[in-house]
Design a protein around this motif. Structure first.
Motif, PDB file in Angstrom:
ATOM      1  N   GLN A 173     125.975  13.488  52.140  1.00 23.17           N
ATOM      2  CA  GLN A 173     126.179  12.737  50.896  1.00 23.17           C
ATOM      3  C   GLN A 173     125.729  11.298  51.057  1.00 23.17           C
ATOM      4  OE1 GLN A 173     127.072  13.756  47.834  1.00 23.17           O
ATOM      5  NE2 GLN A 173     126.679  11.653  47.183  1.00 23.17           N
ATOM      6  N   ALA A 174     125.986  10.736  52.223  1.00 24.44           N
ATOM      7  CA  ALA A 174     125.564   9.355  52.470  1.00 24.44           C
ATOM      8  C   ALA A 174     124.051   9.234  52.463  1.00 24.44           C
ATOM      9  CB  ALA A 174     126.131   8.866  53.802  1.00 24.44           C
ATOM     10  N   THR A 175     123.347  10.140  53.139  1.00 27.00           N
ATOM     11  CA  THR A 175     121.887  10.062  53.174  1.00 27.00           C
ATOM     12  C   THR A 175     121.306  10.293  51.785  1.00 27.00           C
ATOM     13  OG1 THR A 175     121.718  12.416  53.772  1.00 27.00           O
ATOM     14  CG2 THR A 175     121.768  10.836  55.564  1.00 27.00           C
ATOM     15  N   HIS A 176     121.911  11.207  51.022  1.00 33.89           N
ATOM     16  CA  HIS A 176     121.443  11.448  49.647  1.00 33.89           C
ATOM     17  C   HIS A 176     121.620  10.193  48.797  1.00 33.89           C
ATOM     18  CE1 HIS A 176     120.752  13.513  45.837  1.00 33.89           C
ATOM     19  NE2 HIS A 176     121.852  12.942  45.388  1.00 33.89           N
ATOM     20  N   ASN A 177     122.784   9.550  48.928  1.00 31.09           N
ATOM     21  CA  ASN A 177     123.072   8.353  48.150  1.00 31.09           C
ATOM     22  C   ASN A 177     122.092   7.231  48.491  1.00 31.09           C
ATOM     23  OD1 ASN A 177     124.426   5.712  47.523  1.00 31.09           O
ATOM     24  ND2 ASN A 177     126.023   7.053  46.746  1.00 31.09           N
ATOM     25  N   ILE A 178     121.840   7.066  49.779  1.00 30.51           N
ATOM     26  CA  ILE A 178     120.924   6.010  50.207  1.00 30.51           C
ATOM     27  C   ILE A 178     119.509   6.264  49.688  1.00 30.51           C
ATOM     28  CG2 ILE A 178     119.803   4.982  52.234  1.00 30.51           C
ATOM     29  CD1 ILE A 178     122.477   5.523  53.730  1.00 30.51           C
ATOM     30  N   SER A 179     119.049   7.518  49.798  1.00 33.44           N
ATOM     31  CA  SER A 179     117.691   7.833  49.334  1.00 33.44           C
ATOM     32  C   SER A 179     117.579   7.687  47.828  1.00 33.44           C
ATOM     33  CB  SER A 179     117.288   9.246  49.770  1.00 33.44           C
ATOM     34  OG  SER A 179     118.067  10.226  49.121  1.00 33.44           O
ATOM     35  N   GLU A 180     118.639   8.051  47.088  1.00 33.07           N
ATOM     36  CA  GLU A 180     118.607   7.910  45.634  1.00 33.07           C
ATOM     37  C   GLU A 180     118.562   6.444  45.225  1.00 33.07           C
ATOM     38  OE1 GLU A 180     118.319  10.328  43.126  1.00 33.07           O
ATOM     39  OE2 GLU A 180     117.702  11.339  44.978  1.00 33.07           O
ATOM     40  N   GLN A 181     119.242   5.584  45.984  1.00 33.56           N
ATOM     41  CA  GLN A 181     119.161   4.156  45.674  1.00 33.56           C
ATOM     42  C   GLN A 181     117.757   3.620  45.924  1.00 33.56           C
ATOM     43  OE1 GLN A 181     122.217   1.418  46.828  1.00 33.56           O
ATOM     44  NE2 GLN A 181     123.721   3.041  47.071  1.00 33.56           N
ATOM     45  N   ALA A 182     117.136   4.097  46.987  1.00 37.20           N
ATOM     46  CA  ALA A 182     115.760   3.668  47.271  1.00 37.20           C
ATOM     47  C   ALA A 182     114.823   4.123  46.151  1.00 37.20           C
ATOM     48  CB  ALA A 182     115.305   4.236  48.616  1.00 37.20           C
ATOM     49  N   LYS A 183     115.000   5.365  45.688  1.00 37.81           N
ATOM     50  CA  LYS A 183     114.171   5.872  44.589  1.00 37.81           C
ATOM     51  C   LYS A 183     114.434   5.104  43.299  1.00 37.81           C
ATOM     52  CE  LYS A 183     113.811  10.642  46.277  1.00 37.81           C
ATOM     53  NZ  LYS A 183     114.143  12.053  45.964  1.00 37.81           N
ATOM     54  N   ALA A 184     115.705   4.775  43.073  1.00 41.09           N
ATOM     55  CA  ALA A 184     116.048   4.009  41.871  1.00 41.09           C
ATOM     56  C   ALA A 184     115.366   2.645  41.896  1.00 41.09           C
ATOM     57  CB  ALA A 184     117.566   3.844  41.763  1.00 41.09           C
ATOM     58  N   SER A 185     115.256   2.058  43.088  1.00 40.70           N
ATOM     59  CA  SER A 185     114.571   0.770  43.211  1.00 40.70           C
ATOM     60  C   SER A 185     113.093   0.905  42.863  1.00 40.70           C
ATOM     61  CB  SER A 185     114.735   0.220  44.637  1.00 40.70           C
ATOM     62  OG  SER A 185     116.093  -0.040  44.935  1.00 40.70           O
ATOM     63  N   ILE A 186     112.503   2.019  43.266  1.00 43.39           N
ATOM     64  CA  ILE A 186     111.095   2.259  42.930  1.00 43.39           C
ATOM     65  C   ILE A 186     110.928   2.415  41.419  1.00 43.39           C
ATOM     66  CG2 ILE A 186     109.269   4.012  43.062  1.00 43.39           C
ATOM     67  CD1 ILE A 186     109.859   4.326  45.985  1.00 43.39           C
ATOM     68  N   ARG A 187     111.839   3.181  40.817  1.00 45.57           N
ATOM     69  CA  ARG A 187     111.752   3.372  39.359  1.00 45.57           C
ATOM     70  C   ARG A 187     111.958   2.053  38.622  1.00 45.57           C
ATOM     71  NH1 ARG A 187     114.214   8.407  40.844  1.00 45.57           N
ATOM     72  NH2 ARG A 187     116.319   7.527  40.652  1.00 45.57           N
ATOM     73  N   GLU A 188     112.886   1.213  39.133  1.00 46.90           N
ATOM     74  CA  GLU A 188     113.109  -0.095  38.530  1.00 46.90           C
ATOM     75  C   GLU A 188     111.873  -0.972  38.677  1.00 46.90           C
ATOM     76  OE1 GLU A 188     114.851  -3.559  36.833  1.00 46.90           O
ATOM     77  OE2 GLU A 188     115.140  -1.397  36.592  1.00 46.90           O
ATOM     78  N   ALA A 189     111.214  -0.879  39.828  1.00 45.65           N
ATOM     79  CA  ALA A 189     109.986  -1.650  40.025  1.00 45.65           C
ATOM     80  C   ALA A 189     108.908  -1.191  39.047  1.00 45.65           C
ATOM     81  CB  ALA A 189     109.493  -1.487  41.456  1.00 45.65           C
ATOM     82  N   GLY A 190     108.814   0.134  38.842  1.00 42.22           N
ATOM     83  CA  GLY A 190     107.846   0.648  37.879  1.00 42.22           C
ATOM     84  C   GLY A 190     108.143   0.175  36.474  1.00 42.22           C
ATOM     85  N   ARG A 191     109.431   0.149  36.122  1.00 46.42           N
ATOM     86  CA  ARG A 191     109.815  -0.313  34.783  1.00 46.42           C
ATOM     87  C   ARG A 191     109.454  -1.788  34.603  1.00 46.42           C
ATOM     88  NH1 ARG A 191     113.256  -3.193  32.333  1.00 46.42           N
ATOM     89  NH2 ARG A 191     114.336  -3.811  34.241  1.00 46.42           N
ATOM     90  N   ARG A 192     109.725  -2.581  35.639  1.00 44.49           N
ATOM     91  CA  ARG A 192     109.391  -4.007  35.544  1.00 44.49           C
ATOM     92  C   ARG A 192     107.885  -4.219  35.469  1.00 44.49           C
ATOM     93  NH1 ARG A 192     113.299  -7.642  39.473  1.00 44.49           N
ATOM     94  NH2 ARG A 192     115.311  -6.696  38.931  1.00 44.49           N
ATOM     95  N   ASN A 193     107.140  -3.414  36.215  1.00 47.04           N
ATOM     96  CA  ASN A 193     105.684  -3.540  36.179  1.00 47.04           C
ATOM     97  C   ASN A 193     105.143  -3.234  34.793  1.00 47.04           C
ATOM     98  OD1 ASN A 193     105.593  -4.242  38.858  1.00 47.04           O
ATOM     99  ND2 ASN A 193     105.069  -2.186  39.591  1.00 47.04           N
ATOM    100  N   LEU A 194     105.718  -2.176  34.168  1.00 43.68           N
ATOM    101  CA  LEU A 194     105.271  -1.824  32.820  1.00 43.68           C
ATOM    102  C   LEU A 194     105.613  -2.931  31.838  1.00 43.68           C
ATOM    103  CD1 LEU A 194     104.113   0.167  30.788  1.00 43.68           C
ATOM    104  CD2 LEU A 194     106.382   1.236  30.627  1.00 43.68           C
TER     105      LEU A 194
END
Length: 255
Positions: free
Chosen positions: A109-130
């Protein structure tokens, strides 16, 4: 009470390094050095490797921890000289399997949570770029630099069910330290029950432990059932037990 520090010292580092690797993939995407699908795929690869390392560690280490708890009970001055091979191994194996599955689940659960936060950061970066591309007054390069600064300051965090934030290494240390004490104590209690002990003497509230329930518990005598329900009091707890002699006829502080 720090008898398991050697055992738990390696895995927290194994959590910290992949978390930093995930962060590097996010930063690479923000800087335009890596596409979004490649970055997301790389994060999944790191997560899968970390989960495999955690499973191997748990399956190799917890049996040793449980056996240490058994030895503590068997070698107590209050218990008779018993051959460990005469104990009911099936009970111990079943208990150990449950603890292994539980800890593997917590770490997964910890590794899943950490990876999901990393992915969320990527999606947030994409949103900001757009948003920056649509807003002609926004400097995309400056915005990317600002997000990179935010991520480097915060890092990749694990948020537990109570909403508390942990760094990956700190969370792994807390979970492993707490779990190893619980597993050792369960081995101790199961062995004490087989030896006919009516309860256990509690050792708790050592140096650095400011928890009042731990200080109060120290020196008390508990029934096996109560001790089993209170193997630890809080994260990073160092509670330990000594079986009472089978001939003990005193009054238990907790039934």
């Amino acid at each position: 009470m720090d008898r398991f520090e050697r055992l738990i010292s390696s895995l927290p580092v194994a959590f910290e390094v992949p978390a930093e690797g995930m962060l590097s993939f996010v930063l690479a995407f923000i800087a335009g050095r890596q596409g979004i699908l490649d970055a997301l795929g790389a994060i999944d690869d790191v997560r899968e490797a970390l989960e495999e390392d955690a499973r191997d560690w748990v399956e190799d280490t917890l049996p040793e921890v449980y056996a240490e708890g058994m030895r503590t009970a068997l070698h107590s001055e209050n218990t008779p000289d018993v051959d460990p091979d005469t104990l009911e191994q099936g009970v111990h194996d079943e208990t150990l399997d449950l603890f292994i599955d539980e800890l593997i689940g917590q770490l997964a659960q910890a590794t899943h949570n950490i990876s999901e936060q990393a992915k969320a950061s990527i999606r947030e970066a994409g949103r900001r770029n757009l948003a920056a591309s649509l807003d002609k007054g926004t400097n995309a390069r400056q915005q990317a630099a600002e997000m990179e600064r935010e991520l480097r300051e915060k890092g990749v965090k694990f948020v537990d069910r109570r909403g508390r934030e942990w760094g990956p290494r700190q969370y792994a240390e807390m979970v492993l330290r707490t779990h190893t004490i619980e597993v050792s104590n369960e081995g101790n209690l199961n062995t004490a029950a087989e030896l006919g002990s009516p309860g256990v003497h509690v050792h708790d509230g050592g140096p650095g432990d400011v928890d009042e329930p731990c200080k109060k518990a120290n020196g008390q005598n508990w029934s096996l059932a109560y001790a089993r329900a209170h193997r630890t009091e809080h994260p990073n707890c160092r509670r330990a037990f000594t079986p009472l002699p089978s001939t003990w006829e005193g009054t238990l502080d907790r039934e």
